[in-house]
Design a protein around this motif. Structure first.
Motif, PDB file in Angstrom:
ATOM      1  N   SER A 167      52.808 -37.228  62.470  1.00  0.00           N
ATOM      2  CA  SER A 167      52.187 -38.371  63.134  1.00  0.00           C
ATOM      3  C   SER A 167      53.177 -39.048  64.085  1.00  0.00           C
ATOM      4  O   SER A 167      52.813 -39.458  65.192  1.00  0.00           O
ATOM      5  N   LYS A 173      52.782 -39.508  68.095  1.00  0.00           N
ATOM      6  CA  LYS A 173      52.876 -40.862  68.662  1.00  0.00           C
ATOM      7  C   LYS A 173      53.905 -40.922  69.779  1.00  0.00           C
ATOM      8  O   LYS A 173      53.698 -41.580  70.811  1.00  0.00           O
ATOM      9  N   ARG A 175      46.533 -40.224  73.716  1.00  0.00           N
ATOM     10  CA  ARG A 175      45.493 -40.687  72.781  1.00  0.00           C
ATOM     11  C   ARG A 175      45.094 -39.579  71.810  1.00  0.00           C
ATOM     12  O   ARG A 175      44.961 -39.790  70.616  1.00  0.00           O
ATOM     13  N   ASP A 176      44.878 -38.395  72.364  1.00  0.00           N
ATOM     14  CA  ASP A 176      44.570 -37.226  71.539  1.00  0.00           C
ATOM     15  C   ASP A 176      45.191 -35.998  72.205  1.00  0.00           C
ATOM     16  O   ASP A 176      45.317 -35.946  73.423  1.00  0.00           O
ATOM     17  N   LYS A 185      43.771 -37.107  62.791  1.00  0.00           N
ATOM     18  CA  LYS A 185      42.496 -37.097  63.506  1.00  0.00           C
ATOM     19  C   LYS A 185      42.658 -36.972  65.017  1.00  0.00           C
ATOM     20  O   LYS A 185      41.720 -36.558  65.699  1.00  0.00           O
ATOM     21  N   ASN A 186      43.810 -37.360  65.536  1.00  0.00           N
ATOM     22  CA  ASN A 186      43.967 -37.392  66.990  1.00  0.00           C
ATOM     23  C   ASN A 186      44.679 -36.162  67.556  1.00  0.00           C
ATOM     24  O   ASN A 186      45.140 -36.168  68.689  1.00  0.00           O
ATOM     25  N   CYS A 187      44.770 -35.094  66.757  1.00  0.00           N
ATOM     26  CA  CYS A 187      45.386 -33.869  67.266  1.00  0.00           C
ATOM     27  C   CYS A 187      44.835 -32.658  66.525  1.00  0.00           C
ATOM     28  O   CYS A 187      44.228 -32.801  65.455  1.00  0.00           O
TER      29      CYS A 187
END
Length: 206
Positions: free
Chosen positions: A138, A142, A147-148, A168-170
């Motif tokens: 994570s 970041k 965003r993704d 969830k974002n990758c």
């Protein structure tokens, strides 16, 4: 069009050029591929019973004449509640759309070109979370500042899979699984250098 090159601290240290042929690819190739991909994903399970499939209807519901009502031969008729459905959904429909290898390749290259055009195509030496911890994965995502993001490795490592699978974002893929739909679906693409070279050179000379 260029892909940005980042170091282990996610700082830009250079750029890599995309082949000139990427500039002349038409957007329609990507449209055709995504339409093809989504059609293959359809479950095709919608089904309604016609008058021959519903239960009942063994006898004529009332006499042909003398009752003052319209003629009726079976309660399975679509005009009755509980009867069959006229022109209803059927699971015999084939939604598959054909697309040739050249269009698949052009769609992939166009998707990569668009990411590069908007500075959302990033190359790193290696995607490796040694600790196998989601917390560290994570933090890595970041630091990228997107965003993704779609992460592409040359070969999928179990440790990386464990680290990224709950984010969830990758999403993490290996080179052999990459297609135009996945690239277009994410805001940014981060790819290992070896995987990037494999994607670029895979179809050179065609």
């Amino acid at each position: 069009m260029k892909a940005r090159v980042l170091d282990q601290q996610c700082q830009e240290v250079g750029q890599l050029d995309l082949p000139e042929r990427f500039k002349d690819i038409k957007e329609h190739n990507l449209y055709l591929y995504i339409k093809h991909y989504r059609a293959l994903a359809r479950a095709n399970t919608a089904k309604s019973k016609n008058r021959g499939e519903v239960s009942g209807g063994g006898r004529k519901p009332w006499s042909q004449k003398g009752g003052g009502r319209a003629r009726a031969g079976s309660i399975t008729s679509p005009v009755f509640v509980g009867g069959g459905v006229s022109h209803g959904a059927t699971n015999e429909r084939n939604y598959n759309l054909k697309i040739n290898k050249k269009q698949k390749r052009l769609a992939l290259e166009y998707a990569l070109a668009q990411k590069a055009l908007h500075n959302n195509l990033v190359v790193v030496d290696q995607i490796d979370i040694a600790s196998k911890k989601t917390k560290d994965a994570s933090a890595f995502v970041k630091n990228l500042g997107f965003r993704d993001v779609l992460l592409i490795t040359r070969a999928l490592d179990e440790g990386n899979y464990l680290a990224f699978r709950n984010l969830k974002n990758c999403y993490l893929l290996e080179t052999s699984e990459v297609n135009a739909y996945w690239i277009a679906a994410f805001g940014a693409v981060v790819v290992e250098k070896a995987a990037f070279e494999a994607l670029i050179k895979a179809h050179e000379g065609e």
